[in-house]
Design a protein around this motif. Sequence first.
Motif, PDB file in Angstrom:
ATOM      1  N   HIS A 149      -1.945 -13.846  -2.880  1.00  0.00           N
ATOM      2  CA  HIS A 149      -3.292 -13.833  -2.293  1.00  0.00           C
ATOM      3  C   HIS A 149      -3.810 -12.408  -2.163  1.00  0.00           C
ATOM      4  CE1 HIS A 149      -6.691 -14.566   0.245  1.00  0.00           C
ATOM      5  NE2 HIS A 149      -6.142 -13.990   1.295  1.00  0.00           N
ATOM      6  N   SER A 150      -2.958 -11.492  -1.716  1.00  0.00           N
ATOM      7  CA  SER A 150      -3.364 -10.090  -1.571  1.00  0.00           C
ATOM      8  C   SER A 150      -3.711  -9.483  -2.925  1.00  0.00           C
ATOM      9  CB  SER A 150      -2.243  -9.289  -0.906  1.00  0.00           C
ATOM     10  OG  SER A 150      -2.006  -9.756   0.414  1.00  0.00           O
ATOM     11  N   LEU A 205       1.396  -6.189  -7.031  1.00  0.00           N
ATOM     12  CA  LEU A 205       1.592  -7.194  -5.985  1.00  0.00           C
ATOM     13  C   LEU A 205       1.901  -8.557  -6.602  1.00  0.00           C
ATOM     14  CD1 LEU A 205      -1.276  -6.212  -3.503  1.00  0.00           C
ATOM     15  CD2 LEU A 205       1.171  -5.684  -3.317  1.00  0.00           C
ATOM     16  N   LEU A 206       1.245  -8.860  -7.719  1.00  0.00           N
ATOM     17  CA  LEU A 206       1.556 -10.100  -8.435  1.00  0.00           C
ATOM     18  C   LEU A 206       3.012 -10.098  -8.898  1.00  0.00           C
ATOM     19  CD1 LEU A 206       0.863 -12.729  -9.935  1.00  0.00           C
ATOM     20  CD2 LEU A 206      -0.024 -11.337 -11.811  1.00  0.00           C
ATOM     21  N   ALA A 215       6.000 -15.700   1.714  1.00  0.00           N
ATOM     22  CA  ALA A 215       5.792 -14.281   1.406  1.00  0.00           C
ATOM     23  C   ALA A 215       5.203 -14.120   0.002  1.00  0.00           C
ATOM     24  CB  ALA A 215       7.109 -13.521   1.523  1.00  0.00           C
ATOM     25  N   ALA A 216       5.711 -14.902  -0.953  1.00  0.00           N
ATOM     26  CA  ALA A 216       5.186 -14.851  -2.326  1.00  0.00           C
ATOM     27  C   ALA A 216       3.724 -15.272  -2.353  1.00  0.00           C
ATOM     28  CB  ALA A 216       6.015 -15.757  -3.234  1.00  0.00           C
ATOM     29  N   LEU A 217       3.398 -16.291  -1.578  1.00  0.00           N
ATOM     30  CA  LEU A 217       2.019 -16.778  -1.515  1.00  0.00           C
ATOM     31  C   LEU A 217       1.094 -15.713  -0.936  1.00  0.00           C
ATOM     32  CD1 LEU A 217       0.494 -19.439  -2.113  1.00  0.00           C
ATOM     33  CD2 LEU A 217       0.839 -20.068   0.272  1.00  0.00           C
ATOM     34  N   LEU A 246      -3.758 -17.731   6.687  1.00  0.00           N
ATOM     35  CA  LEU A 246      -3.923 -19.183   6.618  1.00  0.00           C
ATOM     36  C   LEU A 246      -2.954 -19.856   5.659  1.00  0.00           C
ATOM     37  CD1 LEU A 246      -7.728 -20.020   6.693  1.00  0.00           C
ATOM     38  CD2 LEU A 246      -5.952 -20.860   8.228  1.00  0.00           C
ATOM     39  N   ARG A 247      -2.678 -19.213   4.538  1.00  0.00           N
ATOM     40  CA  ARG A 247      -1.842 -19.856   3.522  1.00  0.00           C
ATOM     41  C   ARG A 247      -0.405 -20.036   4.007  1.00  0.00           C
ATOM     42  NH1 ARG A 247      -5.895 -17.185   2.305  1.00  0.00           N
ATOM     43  NH2 ARG A 247      -7.405 -17.869   0.738  1.00  0.00           N
TER      44      ARG A 247
END
Length: 344
Positions: free
Chosen positions: A112-113, A150-151, A106-108, A80-81
Motif C-alpha cells: 500500500h505504501s 517497497l514493493l 506487513a506485506a500488505l 485500515l488494511r
Amino acid sequence: MNKELYKEILNYFDKDLSLIQDEIKSLLLSDTNLNHNDLEDFGLLQNTAITAQGTHNPLGLNPDFQKEVLDFLFAPSKRLRPVTLFLIRDMLNFKDTEGKITKLAAALELLHSATLVHDDIIDNAQKRRGGETFNFKYNSKLAVILGDYLLSLSLKLLSEIGSASIFSYFSENVLNICKGEINQFFNRGNTIEIEEYIEKSKGKTSSLFIAGAKSILYLINEKNPVPNNAQRAILEFVLKFSLGFQIYDDIENFEAEYNNALNEKLSSDIKNGIYTLPYLYISQQNHLYDMMKPDRESKIYTKALESSICYLNNILDEAQNSVKTLENVYNINLLIKLGEVFKK
C-alpha cells in the motif's frame, strides 16, 4: 468519521500493529539481498577490511534516507488494511502461532505504501502523511525507485509465507490497480457513469483489501476450514467496506474543497478531468457547472453532497448486512463497528 470508535478499534489491535512495525523495521534495517558473506562466496567483495569490520554495507540504504523512509512508513495513518485482516482473524477465532498473518499484514502495508509513493508522482503531490512527498523533496526518479523498493520488500515478506496462492492473489490485484490507473489516464475529461466509478474504485482501492482478505482466508483454511458461506460473507463485507471507504474519502475531499481548505490532490484530479462521486452527481444535475469555481451555497452542491452521503451509508449498510447472517456463529461486533466508523 467516528474517530473515537476507530480509536477503540486501533487500541484493541495495538499489539498486533506494533508487531507489524517491528516486522517492517527489521526487514528494512537488514540486508534484503546478498549479505557480506554471500559477496565473499561469489568473489564479489574484495575489500576485506570492510568485510572484517562490518562497518559498511555496500547494499544498504543511505542511513539518512533510510530514516526518512521509516518515518514515512510509521507516520500516523489509518492502517485500515492490516486492521481488516486482524478483524477477520479474530472473528474466525484463529491463533496465528507461526506469525504468518503478521507477515501478511506487513506485506500488505508495504505494498500500500508503495502505491502511495507512485500515486504522488502521478498526481504531482507535495504532501503525504503530514510531510513532504519523496517526489517533491527529491525527484520523481528517486520516488519511482523507492516505490519499487517497497514493493520488493513486500514480495520478500510474501515469499517467507511460502504460498503460491497468496502470491497469485497479490499479483492479480496489483495488476488490477495498474490497469485502473492506466484506464483512468485515458478516461481523463470524460464524465463517467456512477457504475463506472464504482468499477474503477474496485480496481484502485478494493484490490488490496481483497488480496489481503483472500490471503488470510487461505492461511486460516490450512488449519481450520472456514465454511463457504462465511468466506463469501467476509469477502462481500471487505469489498463493500473498501468501496465505502473510497467514497468517504472522496466526500471528505469534496467538502474540504468547498470549504476552501488546501487539498492539492483534489484540485489536481479536477484539473486532470478525474471526477469523484460528488462531482459526478454535480455533473448529472448540470454538465456545464464550473467545478473549478465551486459555490458552497449552490443547491447543486447540497444535492450532490446529500446524494453522495446517501450512497456511502447505503453501501456500508450492505457491508454490515453481509456478515450479520453469521452473527449466531461468529463474533462480528468489531466488523460492524468498522462499518459505523465511516458513516456520515
